[in-house]
Design a protein around this motif. Structure first.
Motif, PDB file in Angstrom:
ATOM      1  N   THR A   1       0.815  -1.215   0.000  1.00  0.00           N
ATOM      2  CA  THR A   1       0.000   0.000   0.000  1.00  0.00           C
ATOM      3  C   THR A   1       0.847   1.263   0.000  1.00  0.00           C
ATOM      4  N   SER A   2       2.086   1.154   0.454  1.00  0.00           N
ATOM      5  CA  SER A   2       2.996   2.292   0.502  1.00  0.00           C
ATOM      6  C   SER A   2       4.386   1.802   0.084  1.00  0.00           C
ATOM      7  N   PRO A   3       5.201   2.643  -0.524  1.00  0.00           N
ATOM      8  CA  PRO A   3       6.540   2.200  -0.922  1.00  0.00           C
ATOM      9  C   PRO A   3       7.422   1.749   0.231  1.00  0.00           C
ATOM     10  N   THR A   4       7.190   2.263   1.447  1.00  0.00           N
ATOM     11  CA  THR A   4       8.075   1.934   2.558  1.00  0.00           C
ATOM     12  C   THR A   4       7.408   1.167   3.697  1.00  0.00           C
ATOM     13  N   SER A   5       6.086   1.163   3.765  1.00  0.00           N
ATOM     14  CA  SER A   5       5.414   0.484   4.878  1.00  0.00           C
ATOM     15  C   SER A   5       4.015   0.066   4.441  1.00  0.00           C
ATOM     16  N   GLY A   6       3.235  -0.387   5.384  1.00  0.00           N
ATOM     17  CA  GLY A   6       1.850  -0.758   5.090  1.00  0.00           C
ATOM     18  C   GLY A   6       1.706  -2.234   4.763  1.00  0.00           C
ATOM     19  N   ARG A   7       0.500  -2.602   4.438  1.00  0.00           N
ATOM     20  CA  ARG A   7       0.193  -4.001   4.113  1.00  0.00           C
ATOM     21  C   ARG A   7       0.725  -4.354   2.729  1.00  0.00           C
ATOM     22  N   CYS A   8       1.207  -5.599   2.612  1.00  0.00           N
ATOM     23  CA  CYS A   8       1.730  -6.073   1.334  1.00  0.00           C
ATOM     24  C   CYS A   8       1.109  -7.424   1.012  1.00  0.00           C
ATOM     25  N   VAL A   9       0.935  -7.664  -0.279  1.00  0.00           N
ATOM     26  CA  VAL A   9       0.425  -8.950  -0.746  1.00  0.00           C
ATOM     27  C   VAL A   9       1.339  -9.491  -1.835  1.00  0.00           C
ATOM     28  N   ALA A  10       1.377 -10.804  -1.898  1.00  0.00           N
ATOM     29  CA  ALA A  10       1.995 -11.483  -3.036  1.00  0.00           C
ATOM     30  C   ALA A  10       0.834 -11.823  -3.962  1.00  0.00           C
ATOM     31  N   VAL A  11       0.840 -11.280  -5.154  1.00  0.00           N
ATOM     32  CA  VAL A  11      -0.234 -11.554  -6.103  1.00  0.00           C
ATOM     33  C   VAL A  11       0.133 -12.842  -6.831  1.00  0.00           C
ATOM     34  N   LEU A  12      -0.670 -13.875  -6.584  1.00  0.00           N
ATOM     35  CA  LEU A  12      -0.411 -15.205  -7.149  1.00  0.00           C
ATOM     36  C   LEU A  12      -1.367 -15.484  -8.292  1.00  0.00           C
ATOM     37  N   GLN A  13      -0.936 -16.330  -9.187  1.00  0.00           N
ATOM     38  CA  GLN A  13      -1.798 -16.785 -10.279  1.00  0.00           C
ATOM     39  C   GLN A  13      -2.199 -18.220  -9.955  1.00  0.00           C
ATOM     40  N   LEU A  14      -3.471 -18.426  -9.679  1.00  0.00           N
ATOM     41  CA  LEU A  14      -3.967 -19.747  -9.275  1.00  0.00           C
ATOM     42  C   LEU A  14      -4.886 -20.329 -10.343  1.00  0.00           C
ATOM     43  N   THR A  15      -4.795 -21.636 -10.474  1.00  0.00           N
ATOM     44  CA  THR A  15      -5.763 -22.332 -11.308  1.00  0.00           C
ATOM     45  C   THR A  15      -7.054 -22.465 -10.505  1.00  0.00           C
ATOM     46  N   THR A  16      -8.127 -22.839 -11.146  1.00  0.00           N
ATOM     47  CA  THR A  16      -9.403 -23.019 -10.446  1.00  0.00           C
ATOM     48  C   THR A  16      -9.261 -24.104  -9.382  1.00  0.00           C
ATOM     49  N   CYS A  17      -8.559 -25.162  -9.703  1.00  0.00           N
ATOM     50  CA  CYS A  17      -8.346 -26.261  -8.751  1.00  0.00           C
ATOM     51  C   CYS A  17      -7.567 -25.771  -7.524  1.00  0.00           C
ATOM     52  N   GLN A  18      -6.492 -24.997  -7.749  1.00  0.00           N
ATOM     53  CA  GLN A  18      -5.717 -24.458  -6.629  1.00  0.00           C
ATOM     54  C   GLN A  18      -6.576 -23.540  -5.771  1.00  0.00           C
ATOM     55  N   ARG A  19      -7.345 -22.672  -6.406  1.00  0.00           N
ATOM     56  CA  ARG A  19      -8.207 -21.748  -5.667  1.00  0.00           C
ATOM     57  C   ARG A  19      -9.221 -22.510  -4.823  1.00  0.00           C
TER      58      ARG A  19
END
Length: 185
Positions: A142-160
């Motif tokens: 959410t911010s370049p130096t702090s805040g919440r972060c996520v790893a954006v993953l690519q999932l198949t329907t089965c994985q999801r």
């Protein structure tokens, strides 16, 4: 004779002033220390200052203008990382028959921001691994130096579906299953 010497001196001073003026109008950029993929979140450790940074100080942008931003293209090692290549958010698109899934990095997983990169593959595991070999499309904060972060993953329907059905999602941890380190994997 005296006028020739003074004229030559004035000419050299004028040429020197012109070269300094033209140099001060140029913009100098940091260069990439390694190959950086598109959507890479730029860190200070990814950048190398020009050899003569001390002389270019007025023309060299602050490294803070780069860090925490995302590349909109691949940048080869030793190539300039131009400010025009940087975006405030990564841009990604899921491959056919897959979808984007943001995995919130908890406090214990924030260390991955310094290590993990676009194109690496990860597992989400606890007692078992409901998600294996999921590509990382971006690390977004959410911010370049702090805040919440996520790893954006690519999932198949089965994985999801396996992930959503997993009873203890809060116990799952991110683990690297495949990493690209230069020319090796």
């Amino acid at each position: 004779m005296k006028w020739m010497i003074i004229s030559a001196y004035a000419l050299f001073v004028g040429l020197g002033a012109l070269s300094i003026l033209s140099r001060s109008q140029q913009t100098f950029e940091f260069t990439a220390l390694r190959d950086l993929p598109a959507n890479h979140r730029v860190l200070d450790s990814d950048l190398r200052e020009p050899e003569n940074a001390w002389a270019l100080a007025p023309s060299l942008p602050q490294s803070s203008k780069y860090t925490g931003k995302y590349l909109d293209r691949e940048v080869d090692a030793a190539a300039p990382v131009k400010l025009a290549y940087l975006k405030t958010r990564p841009a990604f698109k899921a491959a056919p028959n897959t979808e984007l899934f943001p995995w919130l990095l908890n406090d214990g997983e924030r260390r991955w921001l310094e290590v993990l990169d676009v194109g690496w593959r990860v597992d989400l595991c606890a007692e078992t691994c409901p998600v294996m070999d999921a590509p990382v499309l971006a690390l977004e904060c959410t911010s370049p130096t702090s805040g919440r972060c996520v790893a954006v993953l690519q999932l198949t329907t089965c994985q999801r579906d396996k992930l959503l059905a997993y009873p203890n999602k809060n116990k799952l941890s991110l683990a690297v299953s495949k990493a690209e380190l230069g020319d090796t994997k």
